[in-house]
Design a protein around this motif. Structure first.
Motif, PDB file in Angstrom:
ATOM      1  N   UNK A  12      -9.670   1.125 -38.220  1.00 23.06           N
ATOM      2  CA  UNK A  12      -9.651   2.492 -37.718  1.00 23.06           C
ATOM      3  C   UNK A  12      -8.309   2.728 -37.039  1.00 23.06           C
ATOM      4  N   UNK A  13      -7.603   3.781 -37.446  1.00 23.85           N
ATOM      5  CA  UNK A  13      -6.288   4.090 -36.894  1.00 23.85           C
ATOM      6  C   UNK A  13      -6.408   5.383 -36.101  1.00 23.85           C
ATOM      7  N   UNK A  14      -6.103   5.316 -34.825  1.00 22.30           N
ATOM      8  CA  UNK A  14      -6.156   6.490 -33.950  1.00 22.30           C
ATOM      9  C   UNK A  14      -4.725   6.995 -33.802  1.00 22.30           C
ATOM     10  N   UNK A  15      -4.496   8.203 -34.307  1.00 26.12           N
ATOM     11  CA  UNK A  15      -3.150   8.773 -34.321  1.00 26.12           C
ATOM     12  C   UNK A  15      -2.956   9.672 -33.096  1.00 26.12           C
ATOM     13  N   UNK A  31       4.850  13.332 -47.867  1.00 21.79           N
ATOM     14  CA  UNK A  31       6.012  13.273 -46.980  1.00 21.79           C
ATOM     15  C   UNK A  31       5.523  12.796 -45.624  1.00 21.79           C
ATOM     16  N   UNK A  32       6.217  11.832 -45.083  1.00 19.29           N
ATOM     17  CA  UNK A  32       5.955  11.381 -43.722  1.00 19.29           C
ATOM     18  C   UNK A  32       7.204  11.634 -42.900  1.00 19.29           C
ATOM     19  N   UNK A  33       7.033  12.265 -41.757  1.00 24.36           N
ATOM     20  CA  UNK A  33       8.110  12.533 -40.816  1.00 24.36           C
ATOM     21  C   UNK A  33       7.978  11.521 -39.688  1.00 24.36           C
ATOM     22  N   UNK A  34       8.961  10.653 -39.539  1.00 24.28           N
ATOM     23  CA  UNK A  34       8.906   9.625 -38.509  1.00 24.28           C
ATOM     24  C   UNK A  34       9.145  10.266 -37.150  1.00 24.28           C
ATOM     25  N   UNK A  35       8.155  10.171 -36.269  1.00 23.03           N
ATOM     26  CA  UNK A  35       8.295  10.723 -34.929  1.00 23.03           C
ATOM     27  C   UNK A  35       8.755   9.601 -33.991  1.00 23.03           C
ATOM     28  N   UNK A  36       9.221   9.954 -32.805  1.00 26.20           N
ATOM     29  CA  UNK A  36       9.689   8.919 -31.882  1.00 26.20           C
ATOM     30  C   UNK A  36       8.634   7.877 -31.529  1.00 26.20           C
ATOM     31  N   UNK A  37       7.361   8.221 -31.646  1.00 26.60           N
ATOM     32  CA  UNK A  37       6.303   7.268 -31.300  1.00 26.60           C
ATOM     33  C   UNK A  37       5.815   6.460 -32.497  1.00 26.60           C
ATOM     34  N   UNK A  38       6.282   6.781 -33.710  1.00 24.95           N
ATOM     35  CA  UNK A  38       5.844   6.058 -34.904  1.00 24.95           C
ATOM     36  C   UNK A  38       6.586   4.735 -35.053  1.00 24.95           C
ATOM     37  N   UNK A  41      13.464  10.227 -41.521  1.00 32.45           N
ATOM     38  CA  UNK A  41      13.712   9.667 -40.202  1.00 32.45           C
ATOM     39  C   UNK A  41      14.802  10.505 -39.531  1.00 32.45           C
ATOM     40  N   UNK A  42      14.416  11.501 -38.718  1.00 30.80           N
ATOM     41  CA  UNK A  42      15.410  12.379 -38.092  1.00 30.80           C
ATOM     42  C   UNK A  42      16.384  11.638 -37.185  1.00 30.80           C
ATOM     43  N   UNK A  60       3.078   7.885 -26.729  1.00 33.30           N
ATOM     44  CA  UNK A  60       1.900   7.155 -27.183  1.00 33.30           C
ATOM     45  C   UNK A  60       2.057   6.819 -28.661  1.00 33.30           C
ATOM     46  N   UNK A  61       1.724   5.610 -29.028  1.00 33.49           N
ATOM     47  CA  UNK A  61       1.818   5.193 -30.417  1.00 33.49           C
ATOM     48  C   UNK A  61       0.418   5.114 -31.024  1.00 33.49           C
ATOM     49  N   UNK A  62       0.375   5.022 -32.344  1.00 32.23           N
ATOM     50  CA  UNK A  62      -0.908   4.878 -33.030  1.00 32.23           C
ATOM     51  C   UNK A  62      -1.557   3.566 -32.620  1.00 32.23           C
ATOM     52  N   UNK A  63      -2.861   3.583 -32.539  1.00 30.96           N
ATOM     53  CA  UNK A  63      -3.632   2.391 -32.182  1.00 30.96           C
ATOM     54  C   UNK A  63      -4.504   2.032 -33.377  1.00 30.96           C
ATOM     55  N   UNK A  64      -4.455   0.773 -33.794  1.00 33.89           N
ATOM     56  CA  UNK A  64      -5.264   0.300 -34.910  1.00 33.89           C
ATOM     57  C   UNK A  64      -6.342  -0.628 -34.383  1.00 33.89           C
TER      58      UNK A  64
END
Length: 195
Positions: free
Chosen positions: A39-42, A121-128, A152-153, A1-5
């Motif tokens: 509104x950003x739903x994470x 710090x932002x950690x990029x997840x697979x859904x980002x 970005x792992x 699931x990705x963030x929804x704006x």
């Protein structure tokens, strides 16, 4: 699931109080608000992202406990940065220098602090989305954040964001540090690239 704006502008503009009430009424949902009021739903993170983020946060906590230079915050903390051009955002890890934190009233410290962290710090997840996360990093700088790291792992890179500097991309660095903003701190990353 990705963030929804969600662009609410056709029907409403949420005030700070309304956004706070919305967050309080929906504690199981992580909400952010863009500088435009969207509104950003994470989504919740997966196990690997949660595991890595916990390790990253712990490194900052241990460093800060030893040096006592400020306060470390986890991804549950929402900072209200709109006074300086940002939105209401929850970085994965953030740090605020002690005198700046102490200058806030007790009430401001209890609510969404009206301050831009010194470091994020932002950690990029697979859904980002990499594009959306880079936009967020630029927003942090506009709001007054002095230093930001985007890890970005998957690509094994770290993007370094600093005021009045071009973004630097480091390829699979063994460690990263910045004596100006985080004196005495060094984040080893071998464990991340090799996990």
């Amino acid at each position: 699931m990705t963030a929804v704006t969600l662009d609410l502008s056709p029907i409403a503009t949420l005030s700070d109080a309304q956004f706070d009430q919305l967050c309080a009424a929906n504690p199981e949902i992580k909400l952010e608000r863009s500088p435009k009021g969207e509104l950003v739903i994470m989504p919740p993170t997966g196990g690997e992202t949660g595991r890595i983020n916990s390790k990253l946060t712990s490194r900052f906590v241990v460093w800060n406990e030893n040096c006592g230079l400020g306060e470390v915050f986890d991804s549950s903390t929402c900072f209200r940065m709109k006074a300086s051009g940002g939105g209401d955002r929850s970085p994965d890890v953030s740090w605020v220098e002690k005198s700046r934190w102490k200058a806030l009233s007790a009430e401001d410290r209890r609510k969404f602090p009206p301050i831009a962290p010194d470091f994020v710090l932002e950690l990029l997840s697979p859904t980002d989305s990499l594009y959306a996360t880079r936009e967020k990093m630029a927003e942090y700088l506009t709001a007054g954040v002095r230093l930001g790291w985007l890890i970005n792992p998957e690509n094994q890179t770290v993007e370094v964001y600093q005021q009045d500097q071009p973004v630097k991309t480091l390829e699979k660095p063994e460690a990263i540090s910045d004596e100006t903003v985080l004196p005495g701190f060094q984040l080893s990353l071998d464990w991340l690239w090799n996990s």
